[in-house]
Design an enzyme around this catalytic site. Structure first.
Site, PDB file in Angstrom:
ATOM      1  N   SER A   1      51.516  69.425  44.672  1.00 26.83           N
ATOM      2  CA  SER A   1      51.743  69.074  43.270  1.00 26.83           C
ATOM      3  C   SER A   1      52.815  67.992  43.176  1.00 26.83           C
ATOM      4  CB  SER A   1      52.103  70.333  42.472  1.00 26.83           C
ATOM      5  OG  SER A   1      52.152  70.071  41.089  1.00 26.83           O
TER       6      SER A   1
ATOM      7  N   HIS B   1      48.246  71.504  35.999  1.00 29.74           N
ATOM      8  CA  HIS B   1      46.950  71.340  36.672  1.00 29.74           C
ATOM      9  C   HIS B   1      45.834  72.028  35.881  1.00 29.74           C
ATOM     10  CE1 HIS B   1      49.086  69.508  39.942  1.00 29.74           C
ATOM     11  NE2 HIS B   1      49.876  70.546  40.002  1.00 29.74           N
TER      12      HIS B   1
END
Length: 319
Positions: free
Chosen positions: A101, A209
């Site tokens: 991430s 996300h």
């Protein structure tokens, strides 16, 4: 969508640096690394770019302050980048880079795709936009254990009830993180617990996300249009397609990354097939090293998160 093309064979050492992602933060993390010259220089760079004392944030912030995405992202990335530079300065040079991430941006810096100053400005903008999206569209994340992707997709479909609820981090070893509205995630946790499943809420301030971040995509793309990217010195594996990033494709990947699941398991599997012999996490918490263990218990791994683990890894692997 995963790119199924295998990776080119890695260098002879097969060393992969993994840069930590958001959720790994903890007050005082890496404080005993701040006097390492390369780490100190990186924190000074971050402080200069942001106009604030980032080292003080690591040392002194409360858990609530540090968990705010605007603070967590910059603190985590400064530590990962600084530790990566410090390892390389001592002869511990990676053959590939993988971030989780936020860590994808740290990996880009360590792969020389992105200048350090530009990266901290980018992270500040990314965290600001994600924070605004999280404020406008509140969400949470939860790690569900001993779950397959089809099970996660079925659970999300059953518990969404018209709200956002999606698999967000495909971590491997039966761990899948879901993201969505607080009510939808709570329903999924309750349903999974009813099946004797276990779960753990993550220390994030939004449903990352997932479509809850969609409002950040357009302004982030506009910002990235003015950022320079270079071809990487070693493969930097992107989270969206589990494939090496390119200078031309980096912007699209980073925008898609906001709303797409993190393909961590697929990335680790492809790196292992390409000859990875050590997965070394640079950052804090050891989360990624533990995920590698879940994916492949035989895979050599290390969590470099403080001075003791740093010194030990350099002694064993440095020049």
């Amino acid at each position: 969508m995963i790119d199924e093309k295998p990776l080119e064979p890695l260098g002879p050492r097969g060393l992969v640096f993994m840069a930590s992602g958001q959720g790994s933060q903890k007050p005082g993390m890496g404080a005993d690394m701040l006097d390492v010259p390369e780490v100190a220089t990186t924190f000074e760079c971050a402080s200069d770019v942001l106009g604030r004392d980032v080292a003080a944030l690591v040392r002194d912030a409360s858990p609530e302050e540090l968990n705010d995405t605007r603070n967590a992202q910059i603190a985590i990335s400064a530590l990962s980048i600084g530790m990566g530079w410090a390892l390389m300065a001592r002869g511990v040079v990676p053959d590939a880079l993988l971030g989780f991430s936020l860590g994808q941006i740290s990996a880009m810096v360590l792969g020389d795709m992105l200048a350090e100053e530009a990266a901290f400005a980018l992270i500040a903008e990314r965290s600001r936009l994600m924070g605004e999206a999280a404020d406008a569209n509140p969400g949470v994340m939860s790690a569900l254990l001993k779950m397959t992707l089809p099970e996660a997709e079925e659970l999300c479909a059953a518990c969404a009830e018209g709200e956002v609820l999606v698999p967000a981090n495909l971590n491997g070893g039966g761990q899948i993180v879901i993201a969505g509205t607080p009510a939808a995630v709570a329903r999924a946790e309750e349903a999974w617990a009813a099946r004797k499943g276990r779960f753990s809420r993550l220390a994030t301030s939004g449903g990352f996300h997932s479509p809850l971040m969609a409002s950040a995509a357009e302004p982030f793309a506009a910002y990235l249009a003015g950022v320079d990217f270079r071809e990487s010195a070693v493969p930097v594996i992107g989270n969206v397609q589990a494939a090496p990033l390119t200078a031309d494709g980096a912007r699209a990947e980073l925008v898609a990354h906001l709303t797409s699941p993190v393909q961590f398991e697929a990335s680790v599997q492809k790196l292992a097939a390409a000859g990875a012999q050590m997965f070394a996490e640079v950052g804090f918490g050891g989360v990624l090293a533990n995920l590698v263990k879940r994916i492949d218990r035989a895979a050599p791994r290390a969590a470099i998160q403080d001075r003791a683990s740093f010194d030990a890894f350099v002694a064993e692997n440095g020049e």
